[in-house]
Design a protein around this motif. Structure first.
Motif, mmCIF file in Angstrom:
data_model
loop_
_atom_site.group_PDB
_atom_site.id
_atom_site.type_symbol
_atom_site.label_atom_id
_atom_site.label_comp_id
_atom_site.label_asym_id
_atom_site.label_seq_id
_atom_site.Cartn_x
_atom_site.Cartn_y
_atom_site.Cartn_z
ATOM 1 N N TRP A 376 0.833 -1.197 0.000
ATOM 2 C CA TRP A 376 0.000 0.000 0.000
ATOM 3 C C TRP A 376 0.871 1.251 0.000
ATOM 4 O O TRP A 376 2.083 1.181 0.271
ATOM 5 C CB TRP A 376 -0.956 -0.021 1.196
ATOM 6 N N ILE A 377 0.290 2.401 -0.304
ATOM 7 C CA ILE A 377 1.028 3.662 -0.407
ATOM 8 C C ILE A 377 0.526 4.590 0.696
ATOM 9 O O ILE A 377 -0.436 5.347 0.502
ATOM 10 C CB ILE A 377 0.841 4.305 -1.793
ATOM 11 N N PRO A 378 1.140 4.536 1.873
ATOM 12 C CA PRO A 378 0.631 5.346 2.989
ATOM 13 C C PRO A 378 1.196 6.753 3.014
ATOM 14 O O PRO A 378 2.382 6.984 2.756
ATOM 15 C CB PRO A 378 1.113 4.552 4.215
ATOM 16 N N TYR A 379 0.312 7.692 3.333
ATOM 17 C CA TYR A 379 0.695 9.073 3.653
ATOM 18 C C TYR A 379 0.350 9.296 5.120
ATOM 19 O O TYR A 379 -0.792 9.065 5.538
ATOM 20 C CB TYR A 379 -0.069 10.073 2.795
ATOM 21 N N GLY A 401 14.393 -0.292 3.826
ATOM 22 C CA GLY A 401 14.158 0.066 2.432
ATOM 23 C C GLY A 401 12.702 0.377 2.181
ATOM 24 O O GLY A 401 12.168 0.154 1.090
ATOM 25 N N ALA A 402 12.032 0.921 3.193
ATOM 26 C CA ALA A 402 10.592 1.152 3.139
ATOM 27 C C ALA A 402 10.261 2.409 2.347
ATOM 28 O O ALA A 402 11.092 3.308 2.171
ATOM 29 C CB ALA A 402 10.026 1.272 4.553
ATOM 30 N N GLY A 436 18.828 8.132 2.209
ATOM 31 C CA GLY A 436 18.034 8.038 0.992
ATOM 32 C C GLY A 436 16.767 8.857 0.987
ATOM 33 O O GLY A 436 15.906 8.656 0.126
ATOM 34 N N SER A 437 16.645 9.785 1.916
ATOM 35 C CA SER A 437 15.379 10.509 2.059
ATOM 36 C C SER A 437 15.251 11.637 1.048
ATOM 37 O O SER A 437 16.232 12.093 0.448
ATOM 38 C CB SER A 437 15.246 11.087 3.471
ATOM 39 N N VAL A 452 2.688 16.443 -3.822
ATOM 40 C CA VAL A 452 1.979 15.323 -3.186
ATOM 41 C C VAL A 452 1.930 14.135 -4.136
ATOM 42 O O VAL A 452 2.183 12.990 -3.752
ATOM 43 C CB VAL A 452 0.554 15.752 -2.767
ATOM 44 N N THR A 453 1.626 14.387 -5.382
ATOM 45 C CA THR A 453 1.560 13.291 -6.353
ATOM 46 C C THR A 453 2.943 12.800 -6.735
ATOM 47 O O THR A 453 3.132 11.602 -6.994
ATOM 48 C CB THR A 453 0.800 13.722 -7.617
ATOM 49 N N ALA A 454 3.929 13.696 -6.763
ATOM 50 C CA ALA A 454 5.291 13.279 -7.123
ATOM 51 C C ALA A 454 5.841 12.259 -6.142
ATOM 52 O O ALA A 454 6.682 11.430 -6.503
ATOM 53 C CB ALA A 454 6.206 14.502 -7.189
ATOM 54 N N LEU A 455 5.358 12.320 -4.895
ATOM 55 C CA LEU A 455 5.861 11.409 -3.872
ATOM 56 C C LEU A 455 5.225 10.025 -3.926
ATOM 57 O O LEU A 455 5.735 9.095 -3.294
ATOM 58 C CB LEU A 455 5.630 12.013 -2.479
ATOM 59 N N ALA A 456 4.146 9.884 -4.649
ATOM 60 C CA ALA A 456 3.403 8.617 -4.605
ATOM 61 C C ALA A 456 4.265 7.429 -5.002
ATOM 62 O O ALA A 456 4.133 6.338 -4.434
ATOM 63 C CB ALA A 456 2.173 8.701 -5.498
ATOM 64 N N ASP A 457 5.139 7.599 -5.947
ATOM 65 C CA ASP A 457 5.954 6.487 -6.441
ATOM 66 C C ASP A 457 7.419 6.620 -6.061
ATOM 67 O O ASP A 457 8.271 5.910 -6.608
ATOM 68 C CB ASP A 457 5.816 6.379 -7.965
ATOM 69 N N TYR A 458 7.714 7.504 -5.101
ATOM 70 C CA TYR A 458 9.110 7.647 -4.682
ATOM 71 C C TYR A 458 9.536 6.452 -3.839
ATOM 72 O O TYR A 458 8.879 6.116 -2.853
ATOM 73 C CB TYR A 458 9.333 8.939 -3.890
ATOM 74 N N PRO A 459 10.646 5.795 -4.184
ATOM 75 C CA PRO A 459 11.093 4.623 -3.415
ATOM 76 C C PRO A 459 11.997 5.008 -2.248
ATOM 77 O O PRO A 459 13.212 5.079 -2.387
ATOM 78 C CB PRO A 459 11.855 3.817 -4.471
#
Length: 616
Positions: A376-379, A401-402, A436-437, A452-459
């Motif tokens: 899941w993609i938690p904010y 590596g979360a 790695g932040s 906000v959207t740019a962060l959705a897929d940031y590893p």
């Protein structure tokens, strides 16, 4: 006996001895480790592996697998011995424990595909397990069970009690914690020793089902696990064990923690010798797909008109709600401040993916960590100042590596009259220091929505800092913003000084630049919204053009925006003259404008700093 009979003919006591022997062997090979802490829980884990764990070892990504978290991560020799017994690793790999390059680290990490999260900082496994159990019930909607092995020492950690409270409140019957009460901590006896009733009273008060057992009686262990499976509440199996069980030289002896056994060969003989029992782990009975909340669609972000005044926290809430409509994997978690952070917009739009964690910031972040382990993609949103409560969990999440998205509102002195207890003034430094932040600090509503959207897929670990008060909208709604970039808002061939700002201070810098221009002084203004990674090339170009940089931030001077800029020039690059404006004195209560002026970070202070560099 239990409902699982795949290994009904297996001698569990023999398997327990094998686990002890292998814990002793790999620790001896490494010359370090925690074999005695592993030996106490060997029978507990042998019974779980052979009788009750449902797991496809060949497919650790199977969504229906149970989850086993070693909250007492120092007992990693036992975990690795379990993996050997299950056929996941070889005996040869077992003996690489703690060696350079080995997957079998001193404390477990997801370098091993059967490990969900890194553990070792005590008190975190159970809160993460609560997050995974929440995901199982409310998000995945699958019947897997979450098993957490805890030590008695870590029950002194406040995070454990946040977890007990949260799991009991939600009646998470898919969660079982096994408390290895071996009486001894690192330096002596634990607070309650072998008084398992003391633990049962406390845990039971949080509405858990508790079972007290002899942790070396495999029949009692088996029955306790079966009873847990029938419970309608989370279950704590409180097991009285002996640290170093099976070897007289170390059994229940102080001073043996965290050391290989003094005579490995003698200990192995006393335990009955090396064995090679292999356990066919029972696979999950269900192969259902996780629940899906909808289809992925293009996101339709809120838009704001240039010249309007909108708080970036407001844009965050609206953007997250919009992102949740487009991305069904997005989850929101709140620390009882959703009305202030504006996470409430997401809660209203997507109540089935919103989780209220109340004023329990360790459980808040740990729950998100557990949920992201399930894909899941938690904010997570709360006041920036309060995220410091969970900083150790964030640190460990990086080791895992979360992928976490943390949003801190009410940052800096600009919040005004609430005073310093509510002001996040350490957050940029804290999150820049995480491995790695990404650290982002938008200055206007459209920029905040885009980030906000740019962060959705940031590893990795991402932190977004939002502002409480309304600020002017500077950017058009169709402008794109990416991580590691910036915006040059004022620039000319005659620039004498560069002002680097972010968030609230961008607006002060622009006002200062306009005032300076009327005095014949040209100042370049950079919106350095990506504090980490910083846009180094734009800063180098500005330094080459102007030779002077003023950094201005609503943050303590240590570790924030100013230091991010200085770091660019710490590797041999030609260095400009840099003057850092930041909050130096302890604030009190005052209006936002008074706070900014008193801190020396408003437009007047910026103009004065620029004049100083120009005239020095």
């Amino acid at each position: 006996m239990s409902e699982t009979n795949l290994n009904s003919g297996l001698n569990i006591a023999e398997l327990g001895q094998q686990l002890r022997v292998d814990a002793v062997r790999c620790s001896a090979e490494a010359g370090s480790g925690h074999p005695t802490s592993s030996m106490s829980a060997a029978d507990l884990m042998a019974t779980l592996l052979a009788r009750h764990l449902h797991y496809d070892v060949a497919d650790p990504e199977e969504p229906n697998n149970d989850h086993l978290i070693f909250s007492k991560g120092h007992a990693s020799p036992l975990l690795y011995a379990l993996y050997k017994a299950a056929g996941a690793i070889t005996d040869e790999e077992l003996l690489t424990f703690r060696a350079f390059g080995s997957r079998l680290e001193g404390h477990p990490t997801p370098r091993l595909p059967w490990v969900d999260v890194a553990t070792g900082s005590l008190g975190q496994g159970l809160p993460v397990g609560v997050g995974m159990a929440l995901a199982g019930r409310y998000l995945d909607r699958l019947p897997y069970r979450v098993w957490v092995l805890c030590g008695d020492s870590e029950l002194a950690e406040g995070s454990m009690w946040e977890a007990f409270e949260h799991a009991g409140y939600h009646r998470l019957d898919n969660l079982v914690t096994v408390v290895d009460v071996n009486r001894l901590g690192q330096r002596g006896a634990t607070r309650h020793g072998w008084d398992t009733a003391a633990y049962a009273r406390r845990i039971g008060a949080f509405d858990w089902h508790t079972i007290e057992i002899d942790g070396h009686d495999t029949e009692a262990i088996d029955q306790a696990y079966s009873e847990a499976a029938r419970s309608e509440r989370p279950t704590a199996i409180i097991a009285r064990t002996v640290k170093g069980a099976g070897v007289a030289a170390v059994a229940d002896q102080e001073g043996k923690h965290g050391k290989p056994l003094p005579d490995t060969d003698e200990a192995i003989d006393e335990l009955g010798g090396v064995r090679d029992i292999r356990v066919p782990v029972t696979p999950p009975g269900s192969r259902a797909a996780p629940h899906a909340f909808g289809e992925v669609e293009p996101v339709k972000l809120p838009t704001y008109e240039a010249g309007d005044s909108v708080a970036t926290r407001t844009a965050f809430g609206a953007a997250l709600a919009a992102l949740g409509s487009a991305r069904p994997e997005v989850v929101g978690l709140d620390g009882e401040v959703a009305d202030s952070t504006r996470m409430q917009k997401f809660a209203d739009a997507h109540p089935d993916r919103f989780f209220e964690c109340y004023i329990a910031e360790q459980q808040l972040v740990a729950a998100a960590l557990g949920m992201q382990a399930r894909g899941w993609i938690p904010y997570v949103a709360t006041f920036a100042a309060f995220l410091t409560r969970a900083y150790d969990i964030v640190r460990m999440a990086a080791i895992s590596g979360a992928d976490l998205r943390l949003v801190g509102s009410h940052a800096g002195v600009a919040i005004g009259q609430d005073g310093p207890s509510q002001m996040g003034l350490e957050d940029l430094a804290a999150f820049r220091a995480v491995h790695g932040s990404v650290v982002l600090y938008p200055c206007d509503a459209n920029q905040a929505a885009a980030l906000v959207t740019a962060l959705a897929d940031y590893p990795g670990i991402a932190y977004l800092r939002t502002t409480r008060g309304d600020t002017p909208v500077l950017y058009s709604a169709d402008e794109e913003f990416s991580i590691a970039s910036s915006r040059v808002l004022r620039s000319s061939a005659d620039d004498q000084v560069t002002v680097a700002a972010a968030g609230i201070t961008v607006h002060e810098a622009l006002q200062a630049a306009d005032e300076l221009a009327q005095q014949g002084v040209r100042a370049r203004v950079i919106d350095l919204y990506s504090v980490k990674p910083v846009d180094a090339q734009t800063l180098r170009d500005a330094a080459a053009a102007t030779g002077n940089i003023v950094t201005v931030e609503d943050h303590w001077p240590e570790g924030g925006l100013g230091d991010a800029v200085l770091d660019v020039f710490s590797h041999g690059d030609p260095s400009p003259h840099v003057l850092k404006l930041a909050v130096h004195g302890m604030p009190g209560s005052a209006t936002p404008a008074e706070q900014m002026r008193a801190a020396g970070i408003d437009h007047t202070a910026i103009a004065e700093a620029v004049q100083y560099l120009v005239n020095r």
